[in-house]
Design a protein around this motif. Sequence first.
Motif, PDB file in Angstrom:
ATOM      1  N   ARG A  98     -42.628  -3.351-119.539  1.00 30.36           N
ATOM      2  CA  ARG A  98     -41.290  -2.817-119.759  1.00 30.36           C
ATOM      3  C   ARG A  98     -41.328  -1.505-120.543  1.00 30.36           C
ATOM      4  O   ARG A  98     -40.351  -0.777-120.608  1.00 30.36           O
ATOM      5  N   VAL A  99     -42.438  -1.262-121.216  1.00 26.30           N
ATOM      6  CA  VAL A  99     -42.524  -0.113-122.115  1.00 26.30           C
ATOM      7  C   VAL A  99     -42.285   1.189-121.367  1.00 26.30           C
ATOM      8  O   VAL A  99     -42.860   1.445-120.313  1.00 26.30           O
ATOM      9  N   ILE A 100     -41.394   1.991-121.936  1.00 28.42           N
ATOM     10  CA  ILE A 100     -41.105   3.308-121.391  1.00 28.42           C
ATOM     11  C   ILE A 100     -41.747   4.322-122.329  1.00 28.42           C
ATOM     12  O   ILE A 100     -41.813   4.083-123.538  1.00 28.42           O
ATOM     13  N   ARG A 101     -42.241   5.418-121.791  1.00 22.73           N
ATOM     14  CA  ARG A 101     -42.832   6.444-122.645  1.00 22.73           C
ATOM     15  C   ARG A 101     -42.042   7.735-122.533  1.00 22.73           C
ATOM     16  O   ARG A 101     -41.831   8.231-121.433  1.00 22.73           O
ATOM     17  N   ILE A 102     -41.616   8.228-123.674  1.00 23.47           N
ATOM     18  CA  ILE A 102     -40.843   9.467-123.694  1.00 23.47           C
ATOM     19  C   ILE A 102     -41.809  10.637-123.862  1.00 23.47           C
ATOM     20  O   ILE A 102     -42.475  10.744-124.888  1.00 23.47           O
ATOM     21  N   PRO A 103     -41.899  11.501-122.839  1.00 22.76           N
ATOM     22  CA  PRO A 103     -42.832  12.628-122.947  1.00 22.76           C
ATOM     23  C   PRO A 103     -42.276  13.707-123.874  1.00 22.76           C
ATOM     24  O   PRO A 103     -41.059  13.876-123.970  1.00 22.76           O
ATOM     25  N   THR A 104     -43.162  14.422-124.537  1.00 26.86           N
ATOM     26  CA  THR A 104     -42.704  15.426-125.492  1.00 26.86           C
ATOM     27  C   THR A 104     -42.604  16.824-124.892  1.00 26.86           C
ATOM     28  O   THR A 104     -41.875  17.671-125.407  1.00 26.86           O
ATOM     29  N   GLY A 105     -43.381  17.052-123.823  1.00 29.09           N
ATOM     30  CA  GLY A 105     -43.463  18.404-123.278  1.00 29.09           C
ATOM     31  C   GLY A 105     -44.861  18.972-123.474  1.00 29.09           C
ATOM     32  O   GLY A 105     -45.261  19.913-122.796  1.00 29.09           O
ATOM     33  N   SER A 106     -45.610  18.386-124.396  1.00 25.31           N
ATOM     34  CA  SER A 106     -47.005  18.789-124.579  1.00 25.31           C
ATOM     35  C   SER A 106     -47.894  17.674-124.051  1.00 25.31           C
ATOM     36  O   SER A 106     -47.834  16.541-124.529  1.00 25.31           O
ATOM     37  N   LYS A 107     -48.729  18.027-123.065  1.00 30.18           N
ATOM     38  CA  LYS A 107     -49.626  17.022-122.458  1.00 30.18           C
ATOM     39  C   LYS A 107     -50.580  16.439-123.485  1.00 30.18           C
ATOM     40  O   LYS A 107     -50.817  15.240-123.516  1.00 30.18           O
ATOM     41  N   SER A 108     -51.135  17.320-124.311  1.00 29.37           N
ATOM     42  CA  SER A 108     -52.144  16.827-125.254  1.00 29.37           C
ATOM     43  C   SER A 108     -51.491  15.932-126.312  1.00 29.37           C
ATOM     44  O   SER A 108     -52.080  14.937-126.733  1.00 29.37           O
ATOM     45  N   PHE A 109     -50.281  16.269-126.709  1.00 34.10           N
ATOM     46  CA  PHE A 109     -49.561  15.416-127.664  1.00 34.10           C
ATOM     47  C   PHE A 109     -49.292  14.047-127.029  1.00 34.10           C
ATOM     48  O   PHE A 109     -49.522  13.010-127.637  1.00 34.10           O
ATOM     49  N   LYS A 301     -53.778  27.161-136.636  1.00 36.42           N
ATOM     50  CA  LYS A 301     -53.934  28.618-136.569  1.00 36.42           C
ATOM     51  C   LYS A 301     -52.821  29.248-135.745  1.00 36.42           C
ATOM     52  O   LYS A 301     -52.339  28.658-134.791  1.00 36.42           O
ATOM     53  N   LYS A 302     -52.451  30.473-136.116  1.00 37.14           N
ATOM     54  CA  LYS A 302     -51.504  31.296-135.354  1.00 37.14           C
ATOM     55  C   LYS A 302     -50.214  30.557-135.005  1.00 37.14           C
ATOM     56  O   LYS A 302     -49.763  30.585-133.851  1.00 37.14           O
ATOM     57  N   GLY A 303     -49.653  29.896-135.963  1.00 33.50           N
ATOM     58  CA  GLY A 303     -48.353  29.249-135.746  1.00 33.50           C
ATOM     59  C   GLY A 303     -48.408  27.966-134.939  1.00 33.50           C
ATOM     60  O   GLY A 303     -47.369  27.394-134.616  1.00 33.50           O
ATOM     61  N   THR A 304     -49.621  27.505-134.581  1.00 38.66           N
ATOM     62  CA  THR A 304     -49.695  26.241-133.847  1.00 38.66           C
ATOM     63  C   THR A 304     -49.564  25.078-134.824  1.00 38.66           C
ATOM     64  O   THR A 304     -49.550  25.257-136.041  1.00 38.66           O
ATOM     65  N   GLY A 318     -57.588  10.747-132.794  1.00 39.83           N
ATOM     66  CA  GLY A 318     -57.866  12.039-132.184  1.00 39.83           C
ATOM     67  C   GLY A 318     -56.842  13.039-132.636  1.00 39.83           C
ATOM     68  O   GLY A 318     -55.978  12.737-133.457  1.00 39.83           O
ATOM     69  N   GLU A 319     -56.937  14.256-132.081  1.00 47.17           N
ATOM     70  CA  GLU A 319     -56.016  15.310-132.477  1.00 47.17           C
ATOM     71  C   GLU A 319     -55.436  16.011-131.253  1.00 47.17           C
ATOM     72  O   GLU A 319     -56.034  15.990-130.184  1.00 47.17           O
ATOM     73  N   ALA A 320     -54.273  16.583-131.420  1.00 47.05           N
ATOM     74  CA  ALA A 320     -53.665  17.376-130.361  1.00 47.05           C
ATOM     75  C   ALA A 320     -53.151  18.672-130.955  1.00 47.05           C
ATOM     76  O   ALA A 320     -52.625  18.680-132.068  1.00 47.05           O
ATOM     77  N   ASN A 321     -53.332  19.754-130.216  1.00 45.46           N
ATOM     78  CA  ASN A 321     -52.794  21.043-130.647  1.00 45.46           C
ATOM     79  C   ASN A 321     -51.568  21.381-129.805  1.00 45.46           C
ATOM     80  O   ASN A 321     -51.578  21.206-128.599  1.00 45.46           O
ATOM     81  N   VAL A 332     -51.086  24.228-126.405  1.00 45.55           N
ATOM     82  CA  VAL A 332     -51.761  25.488-126.708  1.00 45.55           C
ATOM     83  C   VAL A 332     -52.742  25.755-125.563  1.00 45.55           C
ATOM     84  O   VAL A 332     -53.566  24.900-125.265  1.00 45.55           O
ATOM     85  N   GLU A 333     -52.609  26.908-124.909  1.00 46.95           N
ATOM     86  CA  GLU A 333     -53.473  27.190-123.744  1.00 46.95           C
ATOM     87  C   GLU A 333     -54.922  27.347-124.158  1.00 46.95           C
ATOM     88  O   GLU A 333     -55.212  27.945-125.162  1.00 46.95           O
TER      89      GLU A 333
END
Length: 333
Positions: A98-109, A301-304, A318-321, A332-333
């Motif tokens: 039943r779990v729904i996942r709300i995406p944030t817009g950042s794939k890595s996040f 870095k650089k506002g990220t 883990g980490e996401a940028n 972040v590209e």
Amino acid sequence: MEQELIEVQETKKKRKEIKMEKEEKTIYDLPGVGAATAEKLIAVGYSDLMSIAVASPAELIEATGMGDALAKKMIAVARSSLEMGFESGEELLKRRERVIRIPTGSKSFDTLIGGGLETGAITECFGEFGSGKTQIGHVLAVKSQAADKDAVAVYIDTENTFRPERIQQLAKGAGLDEEQVLKNIKVARAYNSDHQMLLAEKVEDLIKKQGLNVKLVVIDSLTAHFRAEFIGRGTLADRQQKLNKHMHVLAKLADMYNLAVYVTNQVMAKPDMFFGDPTQAIGGHIVAHASTFRLYLRKGKKGTRVAKLIDSPSMPEGEANFYVDETGVKDVE
Ligand code: GTP
Ligand code: MG
């Protein structure tokens, strides 16, 4: 005499209502629990058998002033009556479907948290000022409506940082109808911790009485009022008890109504820490334990921004940028 009778009837009615609600044993069924003790227990967050079953005798004694023997007995009875609470792995798996996942817009996040913000769980974001906690709250309020036009987001704002203009901007960025998105966000400003707790309890009314399809509850910030109101060590136990009760309400909402809870949390300096990151989240183990996902945000870095996942049940650390711009949260590209 008559007054007494009325009180007895009222109490019975109350017990019955509580029983009806859950159709299982309640704290009133425990040995030695009368109306007064029950009230004390409920007031500090021990409102169901589970909370008693996992409590320590010392905690119950502190909350109610009851004797050691009774506290131990209550815990034992609560534990034994919960034996039927086992679910098969298969049933659990069904529930997980039943779990729904709300995406944030950042794939890595999203990947970091298993594909998006999970319903049925509390996700906590802590980090210093300007790290993006409030921005993510806004993004989620918008994105929670992307897949379902009826979905409603509840936003409990304690710091007066909710901005409808920002919602419009983000809705546009997500290709959604700005007006509709704003309509489906129910905002309430919480003026103190009691008010905040009450608002969280009222979410159930929105669902049950108003029939709203609440899929997300944001509390920004979870801990600011608690931190400001309970200063000094003497009141720390009181604060933790109230926070515990608050987290309990949120966990129950998430679980019963399959909605996502997103809470933000500040950090404080750890004066005794010489190595590693000298900050820690407010609220201690109470908030940490109640949260299914814990994210630590910091400026990169650089506002990220960098999000770090800390103790999650199923995801590796883990980490996401990512970064925040006009349109939303981006990789972040
Ligand atoms: P505190 O509540 O102070 O602890 O901080 P927070 O973690 O909630 O920070 P918040 O989410 O407010 O993030 C602030 C940062 O987001 C700013 O430094 C900006 O870089 C960015 N930001 C805030 N508002 C906007 C906006 O409207 N547009 C864009 N592009 N960026 C914004
Ligand atoms: Mg903020």
